[in-house]
Design an enzyme around this catalytic site. Sequence first.
Site, short mmCIF file in Angstrom:
data_model
loop_
_atom_site.label_atom_id
_atom_site.label_comp_id
_atom_site.label_asym_id
_atom_site.label_seq_id
_atom_site.Cartn_x
_atom_site.Cartn_y
_atom_site.Cartn_z
N ARG A 191 45.16 36.97 49.40
CA ARG A 191 45.93 37.67 48.39
C ARG A 191 46.81 36.66 47.66
O ARG A 191 47.28 35.69 48.26
CB ARG A 191 46.84 38.74 49.01
CG ARG A 191 46.13 39.99 49.47
CD ARG A 191 45.72 40.90 48.31
NE ARG A 191 45.12 42.15 48.75
CZ ARG A 191 43.81 42.38 48.79
NH1 ARG A 191 42.95 41.43 48.43
NH2 ARG A 191 43.35 43.55 49.18
N GLU A 203 47.25 39.00 39.23
CA GLU A 203 45.91 39.12 38.64
C GLU A 203 45.76 40.46 37.94
O GLU A 203 46.38 41.43 38.36
CB GLU A 203 44.85 38.91 39.72
CG GLU A 203 44.91 39.87 40.89
CD GLU A 203 43.94 39.46 42.00
OE1 GLU A 203 44.08 38.33 42.55
OE2 GLU A 203 43.03 40.25 42.29
N HIS A 242 38.62 37.06 41.46
CA HIS A 242 38.61 37.93 42.66
C HIS A 242 37.19 38.42 42.98
O HIS A 242 36.93 39.63 42.99
CB HIS A 242 39.56 39.12 42.48
CG HIS A 242 40.05 39.67 43.80
ND1 HIS A 242 41.30 40.19 43.98
CD2 HIS A 242 39.45 39.76 45.00
CE1 HIS A 242 41.45 40.60 45.22
NE2 HIS A 242 40.32 40.34 45.87
#
Lengths: 315, 315
Positions: free
Chosen positions: B228, B257, B275
């Site tokens: 993360r 993000e 991601h």
Amino acid sequence: MLARVALLGEIDARTFAVLDDRYGVLRMPPACDGIHRGLAACQVLVTNGVEGVTESELDRLPALKLIASLGSSADTVALDACRARGIQVTNTPGVLAEDVADLALGLLIAAVRRICVGHDFVRSGQWSNRRMPLTGSLRGARVGILGLGRIGSALARRCVACEMEVSYHGRNRKADANYRFWPDLLSMADACTILIACCPGGESTHGLISREVLSALGPQGTFVNVARGNIVDEQAMIELLETGRLGAAALDVFENEPHVPEALTALDNVVLQPHQGSATASARHAMSNQLIENVDAFFANRRLLTPVTDDFEGD
Amino acid sequence: MLARVALLGEIDARTFAVLDDRYGVLRMPPACDGIHRGLAACQVLVTNGVEGVTESELDRLPALKLIASLGSSADTVALDACRARGIQVTNTPGVLAEDVADLALGLLIAAVRRICVGHDFVRSGQWSNRRMPLTGSLRGARVGILGLGRIGSALARRCVACEMEVSYHGRNRKADANYRFWPDLLSMADACTILIACCPGGESTHGLISREVLSALGPQGTFVNVARGNIVDEQAMIELLETGRLGAAALDVFENEPHVPEALTALDNVVLQPHQGSATASARHAMSNQLIENVDAFFANRRLLTPVTDDFEGD
């Protein structure tokens, strides 16, 4: 001091300095310059494995007894002519296998998971507006390795760790390998979605990866080449990639490198590398050491460390 | 039919269709729209794991008994509040671990072997004029894995196959892991040149990768994050990368993000991904199935398949 070592092509400064200090190094002058007297004293020719050592090169070195080539494959050396003249050839196998296998795996993951596409997607700001499409995965992938030598074996171990099903093709079944052996390359390509070439170049593998082999991998298929450019029908590969009949390719080597066909650079299902397989500082240092040790062994009348063998599986 | 499932954020069309067909799905209306009567009937909340489920969200769902979250980490869900209210939480662990581990390894190799740099080097035609500099190598690398859960374990297996020396840090030593355990993250970073974060997000790991930890990796060090974004001090990381005090980074996740700091996109020692850890078609399909099975189990009064546990190591 009369140079006892001739040099064809470029090598790194450190290898040059060590050999020059010990034996004197003479750079091969262009053939058109006529007879160069210094070459008559050279018993050793050092080459980087990229420039070819042809028969006419051998003719210019009457005292030649050893060709010491940097790299895992001596396929650019006229081995038959060397054998006929009693010239020994050494390469630098082993020390680069793990690095080449790392790159092969990295290229495979980069192609299937579209790492370079994702990298550009973020850098160009596209991620602010939309999500990148889902990609393929290595789950359940069947990978065929062409050439289960040192590099191929190191790669196979990595593929098993990634839970891929590994099989291989080569001239012969390997007694110590627990992977499925395919005596026929096309059959292996038919049964796999991933094909990774790790075999040496030279006559025996020229054009081996044909249009048929690449087509057999199919629209979901991925081809990875860390071997030599001329083992592939490059034009057929480009056509198949352009039309989606081959899913993706990751290429470290090319037919006329450093020239890379523009058609390849335009495709987004292709990952391209400038022949980086063994281009790490540590591998190159180890390769340099191995070459120097072979030259030292020759001049000390000791047994050569790594004479080239005619092994299809290669390093 | 009164919807029995509320939805927060976007999910894929297939998951939506299956759940809507079986239970009726109501998209959570914006809070500012006031009380929405339909929500009172929803016993299940489905979320994609990106949008946070806060306490005020819970207040709007008086009948809520289950939060089914897509993804390996439910760190965006207010777990303590759920526990206090007797709301169960499920995630979709396991089915994505191997894909995330593939990407982590691919990113590591891409960073150390500079695959995206090499790709651009070829595409931009630079190879015609010069050779790309030698790169680093994984040979002899000591890698520290932060969070030896399913993803970390899958990654450790891959690192061993690449002949790296693996150690790990987590809240507790794992009895079944044959890797060196470091009770202290900074000590591990000091002893390693590669650090890969696979831990879950949330309060317990917020800011864990501090300036000190990243500095300990050093100028030859590489940091990979598939966990993360908020586990890292992003600003410190950027400064260290810009000044060469941290060698390289490969990042699949970011603090805000899809916003990625411009400073990161300008660096050539950084590999960036939007991601993509579990963003393969096969993993997402399996995650969708797992989420649906949890919802089915809830409505059938069966035992939930994958309730979230408070495990620092994460999936």
